[in-house]
Motif scaffolding. Structure first.
Motif, PDB file in Angstrom:
ATOM      1  N   ILE A  16       0.872  -1.169   0.000  1.00 17.65           N
ATOM      2  CA  ILE A  16       0.000   0.000   0.000  1.00 17.65           C
ATOM      3  C   ILE A  16       0.907   1.216   0.000  1.00 17.65           C
ATOM      4  N   THR A  21       1.642   3.538   5.943  1.00 20.09           N
ATOM      5  CA  THR A  21       1.557   2.084   6.039  1.00 20.09           C
ATOM      6  C   THR A  21       2.763   1.388   5.445  1.00 20.09           C
ATOM      7  N   ARG A 138      -9.040  -5.534   9.739  1.00 22.00           N
ATOM      8  CA  ARG A 138      -8.491  -4.835   8.580  1.00 22.00           C
ATOM      9  C   ARG A 138      -7.521  -3.730   9.024  1.00 22.00           C
ATOM     10  N   MET A 142      -3.652  -3.252   7.923  1.00 23.36           N
ATOM     11  CA  MET A 142      -3.129  -2.043   7.288  1.00 23.36           C
ATOM     12  C   MET A 142      -1.962  -1.450   8.066  1.00 23.36           C
ATOM     13  N   ARG A 148       2.499  -9.447   9.314  1.00 23.11           N
ATOM     14  CA  ARG A 148       1.062  -9.692   9.427  1.00 23.11           C
ATOM     15  C   ARG A 148       0.693 -10.608  10.585  1.00 23.11           C
ATOM     16  N   TYR A 203      -7.661   5.700  10.428  1.00 26.56           N
ATOM     17  CA  TYR A 203      -8.156   4.891   9.316  1.00 26.56           C
ATOM     18  C   TYR A 203      -8.747   5.789   8.229  1.00 26.56           C
ATOM     19  N   ILE A 206      -5.977   7.366   6.260  1.00 28.71           N
ATOM     20  CA  ILE A 206      -5.358   6.405   5.342  1.00 28.71           C
ATOM     21  C   ILE A 206      -6.212   6.237   4.093  1.00 28.71           C
ATOM     22  N   SER A 210      -5.107   7.128   0.301  1.00 27.39           N
ATOM     23  CA  SER A 210      -5.120   6.057  -0.692  1.00 27.39           C
ATOM     24  C   SER A 210      -5.874   6.456  -1.953  1.00 27.39           C
ATOM     25  N   LYS A 216      -1.079   0.946  -7.266  1.00 29.07           N
ATOM     26  CA  LYS A 216      -0.763   0.075  -6.145  1.00 29.07           C
ATOM     27  C   LYS A 216      -0.570  -1.341  -6.653  1.00 29.07           C
TER      28      LYS A 216
END
Length: 418
Positions: A16, A21, A138, A142, A148, A203, A206, A210, A216
């Protein structure tokens, strides 16, 4: 200026392209972990007060199981739907709406005048949970910066710690004073709303950044749709074996230790705490090693390593029972971050749906397990269900059919390039 990483992805690697991020955002991970702690603490009040509810409303084990079933079904059925919707329409502040349902559920539980009001209360808490988990998972994804399993374990350890704290707080606040004192837990719901507003603001930022990114990169596993569906099915079966067994502990372990060893209700809460805190530690350690040694190996360790201890549990003394539930909780929980991230790797374009499906299925299996085991305990004995459930981890042998994601090739998703 934003730019992509120049490394060639050797495993699942979604880049991303935002400065927020490109690396692990620990303040957000710790915040979402705290929110998860508060959310799951409120959920865990429900099983923690089962002995009190059983006495107040003269319930049998089947009715206790139905309480769990109503909570888990209300929290499981909506999660995949919420996740699928937010995949297309992200809602940064949706978790706050979920906490409103939990807030109302706790108040209803404190003032419930009958068994049916208790059922309504747990359904409200379940709806709140179904809204909270998909988007929160989620957010942890992110903010992971590529780590992860670690991010998922930090998120998960918050929930597990909250679940572990609930029996102690109930033993301290509610049991000596009565059901109305559940109302004190409303304070945790109010605190959660503040934390979730902070997370939602990040969030939302972000998402706004984005929108301005022209390109991406998304890497998809080079597996056939049939192989992906088969692998996801295996992971869900592993979830079934794990959470059916966990339901036997969270719903009935207090009754088991009180009945078999003659300990008090407060002492039984402490033994349940031992299990739940070991679940929290196992989740963190499993997530840490999942990124390093491979998620499939952690899954193998969890599903097969726990079997000797579950088989021994029904036949040992009180002291050994306390020791074994710690070992069982630690090993059993170590694979959940790896299972969830494994599923996200298989279906990287459907993160919300996958998170909702697996959390929902986990809650659903917990609810079904509690209902079935409650009915079974009434027909046989509370001790008998642990003898039968001790074999459940053996289902984990099917993990041998999972592909090793470290050896799977990944291809660029051309549809994602704009």
């Amino acid at each position: 200026m934003f730019r992509f990483s120049k490394k060639t992805p050797t495993s699942f690697d979604t880049v991303i392209a935002t400065k927020n991020t490109s690396k692990t955002v620990y303040p957000i991970l710790f915040a979402i972990s705290l929110a998860h702690l508060l959310n799951d603490l409120l959920q865990a009040v429900i099983p923690a007060v089962y002995p009190l509810l059983k006495t107040n409303y003269d319930l049998n084990f089947a009715q206790i199981g139905m309480i769990t079933f109503c909570f888990q079904v209300s929290s499981s059925l909506l999660q995949p739907l919420v996740g699928a919707y937010t995949d297309k329409h992200p809602k940064p502040f949706s978790q706050i709406a979920g906490m409103v349902f939990t807030f109302l559920g706790i108040i209803t539980l404190a003032y419930a005048s009958s068994y049916y009001w208790v059922l309504l209360a747990v359904v409200l808490v379940g709806v709140g949970s179904s809204i909270f988990h998909p988007e929160s998972s989620r957010v942890s994804f992110m903010a992971s910066g590529g780590k992860r399993s670690l991010a998922q374990s930090i998120f998960q350890i918050g929930g597990n710690t909250g679940s572990a704290l609930a029996p102690l707080l109930v033993a301290w606040i509610v049991i000596p004073n009565g059901q109305r004192h559940i109302l004190w837990f409303v304070a945790f719901a109010l605190l959660a709303k503040v934390v979730l507003f902070y997370i939602g603001s990040w969030y939302q930022n972000i998402l706004q950044v984005s929108k301005n990114i022209k390109k991406k990169q998304l890497m998809l596993p080079d597996l056939s749709p049939t192989r992906i569906v088969f692998s996801v099915s295996i992971l869900l079966l592993l979830i079934f074996s794990k959470f059916f067994y966990v339901a036997s502990i969270t719903s009935y372990f207090q009754f088991y230790t009180m009945d078999k060893f003659g300990i008090s209700e407060v002492q039984a809460q402490v033994y349940l705490f031992y299990f739940l805190i070991s679940v929290a530690l196992g989740t963190l350690v499993g997530g840490f090693f999942g990124d390093r040694v491979g998620r499939k190996y952690i899954i193998w360790f969890s599903v097969l390593g726990v079997t000797p201890f579950t088989l021994a549990l029904p036949y040992v003394s009180l002291e050994w029972t306390g020791f074994l539930v710690v070992i069982i909780g630690f090993i059993l929980s170590s694979a959940f971050p790896s299972i969830l991230v494994y599923a996200q790797e298989l279906l990287p374009k459907k993160l919300g749906m996958v998170s909702g499906l697996f959390y929902g299925f986990a809650f659903g299996m917990g609810g079904l397990g509690s209902a079935v085991l409650g009915w079974w305990a009434d027909k046989t004995s509370i001790e008998h269900i642990y003898t039968i459930c001790s074999y459940l981890p053996l289902i984990g042998i099917i993990a041998c059919f999972l592909p090793n994601m470290k050896n799977v090739k990944f291809k660029e998703d051309t549809d994602a390039i704009k």
